[in-house]
Write an enzyme that holds these catalytic residues in place. Structure first.
Site, mmCIF file in Angstrom:
data_model
loop_
_atom_site.group_PDB
_atom_site.id
_atom_site.type_symbol
_atom_site.label_atom_id
_atom_site.label_comp_id
_atom_site.label_asym_id
_atom_site.label_seq_id
_atom_site.Cartn_x
_atom_site.Cartn_y
_atom_site.Cartn_z
ATOM 1 N N GLU A 35 0.846 -1.192 0.000
ATOM 2 C CA GLU A 35 0.000 0.000 0.000
ATOM 3 C C GLU A 35 0.883 1.245 0.000
ATOM 4 O O GLU A 35 1.756 1.393 0.852
ATOM 5 C CB GLU A 35 -0.936 -0.013 1.216
ATOM 6 C CG GLU A 35 -1.623 1.295 1.539
ATOM 7 C CD GLU A 35 -2.503 1.864 0.417
ATOM 8 O OE1 GLU A 35 -3.247 1.100 -0.225
ATOM 9 O OE2 GLU A 35 -2.424 3.096 0.177
ATOM 10 N N GLN A 36 0.582 2.162 -0.924
ATOM 11 C CA GLN A 36 1.423 3.357 -1.038
ATOM 12 C C GLN A 36 1.331 4.287 0.170
ATOM 13 O O GLN A 36 2.306 4.927 0.550
ATOM 14 C CB GLN A 36 1.048 4.142 -2.284
ATOM 15 C CG GLN A 36 -0.365 4.720 -2.224
ATOM 16 C CD GLN A 36 -0.678 5.670 -3.361
ATOM 17 O OE1 GLN A 36 0.142 5.892 -4.233
ATOM 18 N NE2 GLN A 36 -1.869 6.236 -3.352
ATOM 19 N N ARG A 109 -16.997 4.327 5.228
ATOM 20 C CA ARG A 109 -15.899 3.597 4.591
ATOM 21 C C ARG A 109 -14.755 3.264 5.558
ATOM 22 O O ARG A 109 -14.239 2.142 5.575
ATOM 23 C CB ARG A 109 -15.389 4.492 3.469
ATOM 24 C CG ARG A 109 -14.458 3.875 2.518
ATOM 25 C CD ARG A 109 -13.990 5.006 1.604
ATOM 26 N NE ARG A 109 -13.077 4.522 0.634
ATOM 27 C CZ ARG A 109 -13.434 4.023 -0.525
ATOM 28 N NH1 ARG A 109 -14.699 3.960 -0.848
ATOM 29 N NH2 ARG A 109 -12.540 3.584 -1.362
ATOM 30 N N TYR A 218 -27.804 9.604 2.661
ATOM 31 C CA TYR A 218 -28.262 8.480 3.485
ATOM 32 C C TYR A 218 -27.536 8.518 4.826
ATOM 33 O O TYR A 218 -26.452 9.104 4.938
ATOM 34 C CB TYR A 218 -28.036 7.143 2.769
ATOM 35 C CG TYR A 218 -26.667 6.940 2.174
ATOM 36 C CD1 TYR A 218 -25.613 6.491 2.946
ATOM 37 C CD2 TYR A 218 -26.434 7.201 0.829
ATOM 38 C CE1 TYR A 218 -24.356 6.305 2.393
ATOM 39 C CE2 TYR A 218 -25.174 7.026 0.266
ATOM 40 C CZ TYR A 218 -24.147 6.571 1.057
ATOM 41 O OH TYR A 218 -22.896 6.394 0.516
ATOM 42 N N ASP A 296 -11.521 -0.776 -9.107
ATOM 43 C CA ASP A 296 -11.439 0.413 -9.961
ATOM 44 C C ASP A 296 -10.263 0.352 -10.931
ATOM 45 O O ASP A 296 -10.274 1.030 -11.961
ATOM 46 C CB ASP A 296 -11.284 1.672 -9.096
ATOM 47 C CG ASP A 296 -12.617 2.187 -8.574
ATOM 48 O OD1 ASP A 296 -13.634 1.493 -8.736
ATOM 49 O OD2 ASP A 296 -12.644 3.301 -8.003
HETATM 50 C C1 LIG Z 1 -18.676 10.064 -5.185
HETATM 51 C C2 LIG Z 1 -18.544 8.588 -5.153
HETATM 52 C C3 LIG Z 1 -19.512 7.811 -4.516
HETATM 53 C C4 LIG Z 1 -19.423 6.403 -4.504
HETATM 54 N N1 LIG Z 1 -20.398 5.668 -3.898
HETATM 55 C C5 LIG Z 1 -20.331 4.311 -3.929
HETATM 56 C C6 LIG Z 1 -21.364 3.492 -3.324
HETATM 57 O O1 LIG Z 1 -22.307 4.002 -2.732
HETATM 58 N N2 LIG Z 1 -21.243 2.125 -3.401
HETATM 59 C C7 LIG Z 1 -20.192 1.524 -4.028
HETATM 60 O O2 LIG Z 1 -20.145 0.294 -4.091
HETATM 61 N N3 LIG Z 1 -19.200 2.271 -4.604
HETATM 62 C C8 LIG Z 1 -19.246 3.635 -4.562
HETATM 63 N N4 LIG Z 1 -18.255 4.376 -5.126
HETATM 64 C C9 LIG Z 1 -17.129 3.686 -5.792
HETATM 65 C C10 LIG Z 1 -16.110 3.144 -4.815
HETATM 66 O O3 LIG Z 1 -15.707 4.115 -3.902
HETATM 67 C C11 LIG Z 1 -14.905 2.600 -5.588
HETATM 68 O O4 LIG Z 1 -15.351 1.820 -6.666
HETATM 69 C C12 LIG Z 1 -14.045 1.730 -4.667
HETATM 70 O O5 LIG Z 1 -13.451 2.533 -3.677
HETATM 71 C C13 LIG Z 1 -12.962 0.986 -5.458
HETATM 72 O O6 LIG Z 1 -12.191 0.237 -4.564
HETATM 73 P P1 LIG Z 1 -10.732 -0.219 -4.982
HETATM 74 O O7 LIG Z 1 -10.246 -1.029 -3.820
HETATM 75 O O8 LIG Z 1 -10.747 -0.821 -6.333
HETATM 76 O O9 LIG Z 1 -9.901 1.145 -5.133
HETATM 77 P P2 LIG Z 1 -9.525 2.251 -4.047
HETATM 78 O O10 LIG Z 1 -10.556 2.314 -2.976
HETATM 79 O O11 LIG Z 1 -9.231 3.492 -4.800
HETATM 80 O O12 LIG Z 1 -8.186 1.698 -3.380
HETATM 81 C C14 LIG Z 1 -6.948 1.688 -4.079
HETATM 82 C C15 LIG Z 1 -5.829 1.584 -3.048
HETATM 83 O O13 LIG Z 1 -4.597 1.448 -3.740
HETATM 84 C C16 LIG Z 1 -3.637 2.329 -3.203
HETATM 85 N N5 LIG Z 1 -2.687 2.614 -4.283
HETATM 86 C C17 LIG Z 1 -2.860 3.425 -5.342
HETATM 87 N N6 LIG Z 1 -1.780 3.419 -6.132
HETATM 88 C C18 LIG Z 1 -0.887 2.570 -5.553
HETATM 89 C C19 LIG Z 1 0.418 2.134 -5.905
HETATM 90 N N7 LIG Z 1 1.036 2.559 -7.019
HETATM 91 N N8 LIG Z 1 1.059 1.241 -5.087
HETATM 92 C C20 LIG Z 1 0.443 0.783 -3.937
HETATM 93 N N9 LIG Z 1 -0.783 1.194 -3.552
HETATM 94 C C21 LIG Z 1 -1.454 2.059 -4.362
HETATM 95 C C22 LIG Z 1 -4.459 3.515 -2.742
HETATM 96 O O14 LIG Z 1 -3.758 4.300 -1.769
HETATM 97 C C23 LIG Z 1 -5.691 2.813 -2.166
HETATM 98 O O15 LIG Z 1 -5.500 2.433 -0.828
HETATM 99 C C24 LIG Z 1 -18.322 5.777 -5.138
HETATM 100 C C25 LIG Z 1 -17.322 6.556 -5.758
HETATM 101 C C26 LIG Z 1 -17.432 7.948 -5.774
HETATM 102 C C27 LIG Z 1 -16.370 8.774 -6.448
#
Ligand SMILES: Cc1cc2nc3c(=O)[nH]c(=O)nc-3n(C[C@H](O)[C@H](O)[C@H](O)COP(=O)(O)OP(=O)(O)OC[C@H]3O[C@@H](n4cnc5c(N)ncnc54)[C@H](O)[C@@H]3O)c2cc1C
Length: 410
Positions: A35-36, A109, A218, A296
């Site tokens: 994790e960065q 979250r 909510y 994502d």
């Molecule tokens: C306004 C908004 C509202 C939302 N509402 C909802 C909702 O109600 N329900 C829902 O299901 N989703 C919702 N989402 C979407 C959801 O927040 C994301 O889809 C989700 O956080 C994706 O999770 P992830 O683990 O893929 O990525 P992230 O949560 O972005 O985690 C990525 C992690 O990787 C780390 N990282 C990044 N680059 C590096 C690197 N080079 N090396 C090591 N670590 C790194 C980051 O620090 C982070 O900890 C919403 C999004 C937005 C913008």
């Protein structure tokens, strides 16, 4: 499981990365999460976790602890930006459990993140490495090697890029992404309950719709806080980040003609954040040899179906199950995972984009026309079409092939 325990590297300790780590550990894998961030903190306020997501959390062994941190939504409603007219959309609460087997949760979250982190560390104390920013990787027939920003190299059998929208692992695999600014900016913030009149304390998810903008709010933490998200069409802000601060005045300006309840919510926000919404076309592939992507990093979506984090949870469960079922050929497990997830996640990305036009329709400008429009677009049949297939998906049961060994329990 082969004679030596496979070592899985995960870049990113977000919701998706930690879900996958836990699901893999429960199945006997050794996991290293890179994790960065120097520490895991509070980003991103609240999110909705529909039954297909809470099913995944239960599979991770978190089901008993979730009610302590999550609010169970009683239902969803739609409101009109101008008059505040309200339409009931659907019941959740007991109905979600009865129909899909699992609750519809509203979760802060940071609370979920902390719960997952604790379970990962309990299972394997050295699993999470903070301040470890991945900048690239190489692979050969025997394994993968991730390069960190400080020059260190970390070796494992498989690499999972769970490093979010700006994924470095995706870039290393496929080059720069094709992100396009959507012309929409998302405001996010938390409102303490005491700043709101009692009619805004209801335990429901509310979706305000209007021409060129919409608002979702909510309750979180048993109603102590209200999560606010306001999406508005504007083109002067294009930074996609969880941590960009904005001001209450700027947010009020974006919703200046909206109903008093919306104004009241915005006035109560302690610190608003703004996130420019970028869209990316669904990817056709996200696996190369021993490396794959999750969450994502491979299917970022507009948040108009509230499924981004939930998809990351589903990915984590399906991927762990695929690797366990194909432990003698992990690369085949990755291909199986991708095949199982591509169609569904692409459909969600496209469906979310389609909701922008629905929520922001110009017909909503006129209250009479709006009423007809809502009756048409949010009638029972249309709502069922849009949500049933999402909520009923079972990541714990899709056919992963292979030998499907029994899972190790929590
Ligand atoms: C306004 C908004 C509202 C939302 N509402 C909802 C909702 O109600 N329900 C829902 O299901 N989703 C919702 N989402 C979407 C959801 O927040 C994301 O889809 C989700 O956080 C994706 O999770 P992830 O683990 O893929 O990525 P992230 O949560 O972005 O985690 C990525 C992690 O990787 C780390 N990282 C990044 N680059 C590096 C690197 N080079 N090396 C090591 N670590 C790194 C980051 O620090 C982070 O900890 C919403 C999004 C937005 C913008």
């Amino acid at each position: 499981m082969p004679a030596t325990t496979p070592r899985i590297l995960i870049a990113g300790a977000g919701i998706g990365g930690l879900c996958c780590a836990l699901a893999l550990m429960r199945r006997g894998f050794h996991v290293t999460v890179l994790e960065q961030a120097p520490q895991l903190g509070e980003v991103g306020a609240g999110f909705q976790v529909s039954a297909n997501g809470s099913r995944c959390l239960a599979d991770l062994g978190l089901g008993d602890e979730l009610p302590q941190i999550a609010t169970e939504a009683a239902g969803k409603q739609v409101r009109l930006w101008s008059t505040g007219q309200t339409w009931k959309l659907f019941d959740l609460g007991a109905e979600s459990v009865q129909k899909y087997g699992f609750p519809y949760y509203l979760i802060y979250r940071a609370d979920l993140h902390a719960l997952m982190e604790r379970h990962v560390r309990q299972g394997q104390p050295d699993a999470i490495r903070l301040g470890a920013r991945a900048v690239g990787f190489v692979q050969d027939v025997e394994g993968v090697e991730v390069e960190l920003e400080n020059g260190e190299r970390v070796r494992g059998d498989i690499l999972i890029g769970a490093d979010g929208v700006h994924s470095r692992i995706r870039r290393a695999m496929f080059g720069p992404s094709d992100a396009q600014f959507t012309g929409c900016v998302a405001w996010r913030g938390l409102v303490p309950r005491e700043k709101l009149p009692s009619h805004l304390h209801a335990n429901v998810g509310t979706n305000w719709i209007g021409p060129g903008a919409h608002v979702i709010h909510y309750p979180l933490r048993n109603g102590e806080l209200v999560n606010f998200v306001g999406i508005v069409e504007r083109s002067d802000w294009q930074v996609e980040s969880w941590t960009e601060r904005g001001s209450v005045d700027e947010c009020l300006h974006d919703f200046r003609h909206w109903h008093d309840d919306v104004q009241c919510l915005i006035q109560g926000i302690q610190q608003p954040y703004k996130w420019a919404l970028l869209s990316r076309q669904p990817m056709e592939t996200w696996t190369v040899g021993r490396a794959t992507l999750l969450g994502d990093a491979c299917h970022s979506t507009l948040p108009f179906l509230a499924q981004g984090a939930v998809m990351a949870l589903e990915d984590g469960i399906v991927l762990a199950r695929c690797l366990a079922a194909h432990a003698d050929d992990l690369a085949a497990g990755l291909m199986r995972y991708q095949a199982l997830r591509l169609e569904r996640t692409s459909r969600i990305v496209l469906g979310s984009a389609a909701n922008a036009a629905r929520f922001h329709n110009p017909l909503l400008a006129d209250a009479t026309e709006a009423s007809r429009y809502v009756d048409r677009e949010w009638n029972e049949e249309r709502v069922r079409e849009r949500y049933e297939w999402l909520f009923s998906y079972d990541a714990t049961a899709v056919d992963v092939g292979g030998s499907q060994p029994a899972r190790t329990t929590a």
